[in-house]
Every structure is written in structure tokens, then in C-alpha cells.
Design a protein around this motif. Structure first.
Motif, PDB file in Angstrom:
ATOM      1  N   SER A 185      -1.126  11.689  13.766  1.00  0.00           N
ATOM      2  CA  SER A 185      -1.212  13.169  13.197  1.00  0.00           C
ATOM      3  C   SER A 185       0.214  13.923  13.350  1.00  0.00           C
ATOM      4  O   SER A 185       0.914  14.461  12.335  1.00  0.00           O
ATOM      5  N   ARG A 186       0.559  13.944  14.494  1.00  0.00           N
ATOM      6  CA  ARG A 186       1.858  14.263  15.000  1.00  0.00           C
ATOM      7  C   ARG A 186       3.361  13.774  14.133  1.00  0.00           C
ATOM      8  O   ARG A 186       4.221  14.546  13.778  1.00  0.00           O
ATOM      9  N   LEU A 187       3.099  12.511  14.146  1.00  0.00           N
ATOM     10  CA  LEU A 187       4.166  11.720  13.491  1.00  0.00           C
ATOM     11  C   LEU A 187       4.143  12.129  11.974  1.00  0.00           C
ATOM     12  O   LEU A 187       5.286  12.280  11.646  1.00  0.00           O
ATOM     13  N   ALA A 188       2.955  12.312  11.357  1.00  0.00           N
ATOM     14  CA  ALA A 188       2.804  12.561  10.005  1.00  0.00           C
ATOM     15  C   ALA A 188       3.592  14.063   9.794  1.00  0.00           C
ATOM     16  O   ALA A 188       4.148  14.144   8.774  1.00  0.00           O
ATOM     17  N   SER A 189       3.287  14.801  10.694  1.00  0.00           N
ATOM     18  CA  SER A 189       3.894  16.141  10.387  1.00  0.00           C
ATOM     19  C   SER A 189       5.502  16.260  10.586  1.00  0.00           C
ATOM     20  O   SER A 189       5.949  16.928   9.780  1.00  0.00           O
ATOM     21  N   ARG A 190       5.917  15.219  11.308  1.00  0.00           N
ATOM     22  CA  ARG A 190       7.477  15.065  11.476  1.00  0.00           C
ATOM     23  C   ARG A 190       8.026  14.734   9.915  1.00  0.00           C
ATOM     24  O   ARG A 190       9.041  15.140   9.616  1.00  0.00           O
ATOM     25  N   THR A 245       5.142   1.971   8.268  1.00  0.00           N
ATOM     26  CA  THR A 245       5.759   1.992   6.896  1.00  0.00           C
ATOM     27  C   THR A 245       5.154   3.126   5.967  1.00  0.00           C
ATOM     28  O   THR A 245       5.969   3.837   4.936  1.00  0.00           O
ATOM     29  N   LEU A 246       3.987   3.384   6.246  1.00  0.00           N
ATOM     30  CA  LEU A 246       3.480   4.455   5.428  1.00  0.00           C
ATOM     31  C   LEU A 246       4.030   5.712   5.616  1.00  0.00           C
ATOM     32  O   LEU A 246       4.641   6.656   4.405  1.00  0.00           O
ATOM     33  N   LEU A 247       4.226   6.382   6.644  1.00  0.00           N
ATOM     34  CA  LEU A 247       4.911   7.430   7.033  1.00  0.00           C
ATOM     35  C   LEU A 247       6.486   7.344   6.539  1.00  0.00           C
ATOM     36  O   LEU A 247       6.720   8.305   5.818  1.00  0.00           O
ATOM     37  N   TYR A 248       7.050   6.499   6.751  1.00  0.00           N
ATOM     38  CA  TYR A 248       8.499   6.292   6.345  1.00  0.00           C
ATOM     39  C   TYR A 248       8.833   6.452   4.856  1.00  0.00           C
ATOM     40  O   TYR A 248       9.349   7.009   4.220  1.00  0.00           O
ATOM     41  N   LEU A 259       6.256   7.465   2.527  1.00  0.00           N
ATOM     42  CA  LEU A 259       5.929   8.840   1.921  1.00  0.00           C
ATOM     43  C   LEU A 259       6.538   9.900   2.389  1.00  0.00           C
ATOM     44  O   LEU A 259       6.818  10.835   1.708  1.00  0.00           O
ATOM     45  N   GLY A 260       7.444   9.864   3.641  1.00  0.00           N
ATOM     46  CA  GLY A 260       8.151  10.753   4.007  1.00  0.00           C
ATOM     47  C   GLY A 260       9.658  10.721   3.756  1.00  0.00           C
ATOM     48  O   GLY A 260      10.358  11.593   3.928  1.00  0.00           O
ATOM     49  N   GLY A 261      10.010   9.629   2.805  1.00  0.00           N
ATOM     50  CA  GLY A 261      11.229   9.682   2.329  1.00  0.00           C
ATOM     51  C   GLY A 261      12.466   8.924   3.206  1.00  0.00           C
ATOM     52  O   GLY A 261      13.765   9.060   3.116  1.00  0.00           O
ATOM     53  N   GLY A 262      11.874   8.406   4.224  1.00  0.00           N
ATOM     54  CA  GLY A 262      12.774   7.818   5.089  1.00  0.00           C
ATOM     55  C   GLY A 262      13.064   6.348   5.270  1.00  0.00           C
ATOM     56  O   GLY A 262      13.272   5.565   6.185  1.00  0.00           O
ATOM     57  N   ILE A 263      12.202   5.446   4.321  1.00  0.00           N
ATOM     58  CA  ILE A 263      12.084   3.920   4.295  1.00  0.00           C
ATOM     59  C   ILE A 263      13.293   3.102   3.924  1.00  0.00           C
ATOM     60  O   ILE A 263      14.187   3.970   2.945  1.00  0.00           O
ATOM     61  N   SER A 264      13.709   2.048   4.366  1.00  0.00           N
ATOM     62  CA  SER A 264      14.885   1.282   3.883  1.00  0.00           C
ATOM     63  C   SER A 264      14.285   0.659   2.506  1.00  0.00           C
ATOM     64  O   SER A 264      13.195  -0.225   2.633  1.00  0.00           O
ATOM     65  N   GLU A 265      14.495   1.013   1.588  1.00  0.00           N
ATOM     66  CA  GLU A 265      14.238   0.586   0.293  1.00  0.00           C
ATOM     67  C   GLU A 265      14.462  -0.822   0.121  1.00  0.00           C
ATOM     68  O   GLU A 265      13.685  -1.626  -0.530  1.00  0.00           O
ATOM     69  N   ALA A 266      15.490  -1.367   0.440  1.00  0.00           N
ATOM     70  CA  ALA A 266      15.745  -2.603   0.615  1.00  0.00           C
ATOM     71  C   ALA A 266      14.880  -3.890   1.336  1.00  0.00           C
ATOM     72  O   ALA A 266      14.592  -4.825   0.597  1.00  0.00           O
ATOM     73  N   GLN A 267      14.373  -3.283   2.393  1.00  0.00           N
ATOM     74  CA  GLN A 267      13.507  -4.193   3.135  1.00  0.00           C
ATOM     75  C   GLN A 267      12.108  -3.652   2.704  1.00  0.00           C
ATOM     76  O   GLN A 267      11.231  -4.639   2.618  1.00  0.00           O
ATOM     77  N   GLY A 268      11.988  -2.455   2.417  1.00  0.00           N
ATOM     78  CA  GLY A 268      10.346  -2.033   2.184  1.00  0.00           C
ATOM     79  C   GLY A 268       9.726  -1.760   3.699  1.00  0.00           C
ATOM     80  O   GLY A 268       8.412  -1.281   3.480  1.00  0.00           O
ATOM     81  N   TRP A 269      10.677  -1.947   4.614  1.00  0.00           N
ATOM     82  CA  TRP A 269       9.889  -1.469   5.963  1.00  0.00           C
ATOM     83  C   TRP A 269      10.928  -1.144   6.751  1.00  0.00           C
ATOM     84  O   TRP A 269      12.457  -1.319   6.353  1.00  0.00           O
ATOM     85  N   GLY A 270      11.025  -0.209   7.992  1.00  0.00           N
ATOM     86  CA  GLY A 270      12.062   0.189   8.634  1.00  0.00           C
ATOM     87  C   GLY A 270      12.756   1.483   8.097  1.00  0.00           C
ATOM     88  O   GLY A 270      12.243   1.757   7.176  1.00  0.00           O
ATOM     89  N   ARG A 271      13.685   2.045   8.950  1.00  0.00           N
ATOM     90  CA  ARG A 271      14.117   3.128   8.515  1.00  0.00           C
ATOM     91  C   ARG A 271      15.594   2.968   7.610  1.00  0.00           C
ATOM     92  O   ARG A 271      16.249   1.906   7.757  1.00  0.00           O
ATOM     93  N   ALA A 272      15.740   3.830   6.891  1.00  0.00           N
ATOM     94  CA  ALA A 272      17.022   3.821   6.053  1.00  0.00           C
ATOM     95  C   ALA A 272      18.244   4.183   6.842  1.00  0.00           C
ATOM     96  O   ALA A 272      18.059   5.202   7.943  1.00  0.00           O
ATOM     97  N   GLY A 273      19.315   3.643   6.633  1.00  0.00           N
ATOM     98  CA  GLY A 273      20.719   4.062   7.375  1.00  0.00           C
ATOM     99  C   GLY A 273      20.454   3.598   9.013  1.00  0.00           C
ATOM    100  O   GLY A 273      21.184   4.399   9.766  1.00  0.00           O
ATOM    101  N   GLY A 333       0.933  -1.349   0.208  1.00  0.00           N
ATOM    102  CA  GLY A 333      -0.090  -0.004  -0.032  1.00  0.00           C
ATOM    103  C   GLY A 333       0.838   1.250   0.118  1.00  0.00           C
ATOM    104  O   GLY A 333       0.600   2.281  -0.782  1.00  0.00           O
ATOM    105  N   ALA A 334       2.080   1.053   0.891  1.00  0.00           N
ATOM    106  CA  ALA A 334       2.698   2.458   0.879  1.00  0.00           C
ATOM    107  C   ALA A 334       3.463   2.814  -0.597  1.00  0.00           C
ATOM    108  O   ALA A 334       3.618   3.859  -0.758  1.00  0.00           O
ATOM    109  N   ARG A 335       4.041   1.631  -0.995  1.00  0.00           N
ATOM    110  CA  ARG A 335       4.645   1.830  -2.511  1.00  0.00           C
ATOM    111  C   ARG A 335       3.609   2.340  -3.474  1.00  0.00           C
ATOM    112  O   ARG A 335       4.062   3.226  -4.239  1.00  0.00           O
ATOM    113  N   PHE A 336       2.522   1.831  -3.458  1.00  0.00           N
ATOM    114  CA  PHE A 336       1.460   2.372  -4.272  1.00  0.00           C
ATOM    115  C   PHE A 336       1.101   3.975  -4.064  1.00  0.00           C
ATOM    116  O   PHE A 336       1.002   4.546  -4.985  1.00  0.00           O
TER     117      PHE A 336
END
Length: 326
Positions: A125-130, A59-62, A64-78, A12-15
Motif C-alpha cells: 500500500s505504501r509503495l502504491a501511494s508512491r 511490475t504492476l506498480l511500475y 500502472l505508475g508510469g515507471g516501467i521499462s517498456e522494452a523489457q516489460g519489467w524493471g524501471r525505465a531509465g 496482467g500489468a499491461r492489460f
């Protein structure tokens, strides 16, 4: 254009990232602004190490917000995992669900705010603002503010028992045959504030290629959601999570088997037949017939290789919905 989507995690997040890419690429002075509301599944939520974790929301927040680990598809990059390693040194369990240090920060602040009396909607909502999502016309809301957790009844050498969905999905890779799913708290859950309004007031409603049983299916189990979809005047367009009977990602086939539904695009569409207006399928599934003759079928490649291919899929779904708008 007011777009409402019901979504789970990675697929869903990637779509939806592709949808945003498409919307922003065609935006201009002569195009109407978009307003995207995402109703997120929280049936995957779990408490780990005393912290409340919402995997699909995160996963949606990361993503759409540009912080996702692309290799996993979940979790944070770096990401780093010093905290989890130290927890292991103390013998803290479970260790089968890996949390990174940056990810821990999300769960700590979520748990802190919930402990201070904030609702899950307010916290999200607060997390989405971050992650800068409101500035892009995106609102992410949980399906409910009530605690809901999906459990899986399995049978192995220990006999028949119920385990948390995350243990079945992550620890066992959905290889233990599931007897059935039990969603604790679903009968007492009410839609989060704004969920029903987002469905009723939408111009377009999208069902991304999320798991039809344990993601979208759980959202549909929230009292009032299915009725709102039936009553909405907006066209409802779904994207099949299967290509030639195989999940695009994850273990949708194992979940479908547990509820006695064949792993086919037509069978998944049947789960939504009371409110579905159009269904996007891969050319590998050409020739299928849906239960309701009025449901429009559109073919197009459904493999999301990158942001651009996801944008093409999302653009096709949106175009299909636009054609169906009254």
C-alpha cells in the motif's frame, strides 16, 4: 463500479494499464466512478542479496505508475546497474537476476519496512501511494502476507532437483523440462486482509492474460480464494493468455506442459471452469467449445501491441462482464 482482478506480472500489468486507460477515457459526469482492486501473485517472490523482491507486485506498480521499462516489460525505465556491477566485482551471487539501481531502492525499502514489522499488504500500500495509484482508484494487494515461493522440480545432468521459479524462468528461460511445481508455504498461507472481501463485493471480476499456472493458478491455491470466486455474484470474465496455442508472452506453454494440460485456450478455460462465466479469445481460436455450455465466448484480437490495443481488449472484457451482470 467495483472491479477486482487477479493478476501476475507483465501480461496482467499491461492489460490492467489498458483497463485504466479505457475507464478514464469513458469517464465523465454521467458515469459511475471506478474502484479497481488487484490481487497480485506473490509466488514469484525471492530473496536476493538479503533483500525481499516481489517481481509481480513491482511490475504492476511500475506499469500502472508510469515507471516501467517498456522494452523489457519489467524493471524501471531509465535504469542503471552500478550496484549490480559492484556486487559482481565482489563475487556476490546470483548474477543471473539483474536488478537496476532504481529497482534496488524498492527492494531496500520493502525489506526495511518488513523488518520493522509491517506486513506485505501494508508495504505494498505504501509503495502504491508512491506511484499515485490510490488517486486513480487503484488498490494493489498481495494474495497473502505469508512468505510463499514457487519452486520447480527439474531433471538435468545434475539429477532431479528443485530450483526457485525465478532461476528456472530467468536463468534457464524455462527450457529445462519441469517435472512439477512445488509452492513452499502455500499450505500455511491465508488470504491477505481484504482479498476475499474484494472478490465477494465486486461488481465485476477479471482474469487478465496472466500465466494460468504460476500466476493466477498460485492465487487460486490460497485457501478460500477459489471458494470466494465460486460464491461471488459478480460475473467472472477471463482473457486467454494464448493465441492459437502460443503464449502471448512468457512461457505459459512450458508451465501447462508441466501439469499435463494442453497449450490451448479451451484447456486454460478448463482450469477455471468451476467459476468462469465468460472467456475472451482471439479470432485464431474461433470455433472452440468450452467444457461448460453456459460460459459465454467472445472473440477479439488479443495481441497487446500498445496501450490503445490493450485498452480495446480490456474494454471488450469489461463490456462482456457488464452484459452478464444481474
Amino acid at each position: 463500479m467495483r472491479i477486482t482482478a487477479l493478476a501476475g506480472g507483465v501480461g496482467g500489468a499491461r492489460f490492467l494499464r489498458g483497463l485504466l486507460h479505457h475507464l478514464e477515457s469513458v469517464s465523465g459526469p454521467d458515469t459511475a466512478p471506478h474502484d479497481l482492486t488487484i490481487v497480485a501473485n506473490t509466488g514469484d517472490d525471492i530473496t536476493l542479496f538479503g533483500l525481499r523482491v516481489s517481481p509481480d507486485i513491482d511490475t504492476l506498480l511500475y506499469t500502472l505508475g508510469g515507471g516501467i521499462s517498456e522494452a523489457q516489460g519489467w524493471g524501471r525505465a531509465g535504469e542503471s546497474h552500478r550496484v549490480q556491477s559492484e556486487l559482481a566485482a565482489y563475487g556476490a551471487q546470483p548474477q543471473w537476476f539483474g536488478l537496476g539501481d532504481l529497482d534496488f531502492a524498492t527492494h531496500i525499502v520493502r525489506s526495511q519496512w518488513l523488518g520493522q514489522g509491517a506486513t506485505l499488504s501494508e508495504v505494498t500500500s505504501r509503495l502504491a501511494s508512491r506511484w499515485g495509484l490510490p488517486d486513480r482508484g487503484v488498490r494493489v494487494m498481495p494474495m497473502t502476507d505469508a512468505p510463499v515461493e514457487t519452486h520447480v522440480v527439474v531433471e538435468d545432468e545434475q539429477g532431479q532437483r528443485a530450483i526457485h521459479f525465478q532461476e528456472w524462468w530467468v536463468r534457464h528461460g524455462a527450457t529445462l523440462p519441469a517435472q512439477r511445481f512445488v509452492v513452499a508455504g502455500l499450505d500455511r498461507a491465508a488470504p491477505a486482509p481484504g482479498v476475499l472481501e474484494a472478490i465477494r463485493d465486486a461488481d465485476v471480476i477479471l482474469l487478465p492474460p496472466s500465466n494460468p499456472v504460476v500466476s493466477i493458478g498460485i492465487i487460486l491455491g490460497i485457501p478460500g480464494v477459489r471458494d470466494a470466486l465460486r460464491g461471488s455474484r459478480a460475473p467472472v470474465v477471463g482473457v486467454s493468455p494464448l493465441i492459437d496455442g502460443q503464449p502471448v508472452r512468457g512461457h505459459a506453454d512450458a508451465c501447462l506442459a508441466a501439469i499435463g494440460v494442453p497449450s490451448t485456450s479451451v484447456a486454460v478455460a478448463g482450469l477455471y471452469e468451476d467459476f468462469l462465466d465468460a472467456w475472451l479469445i482471439d479470432p485464431a481460436d474461433a470455433g472452440i467449445r468450452l467444457p461448460r455450455a453456459r460460459v459465454a465466448i467472445h472473440q477479439g484480437p488479443l495481441l497487446m501491441r500498445d496501450v490503445e490495443s490493450a485498452a480495446d481488449i480490456a474494454g471488450a472484457a469489461l463490456a462482456l462482464a457488464t452484459d452478464l451482470r444481474p
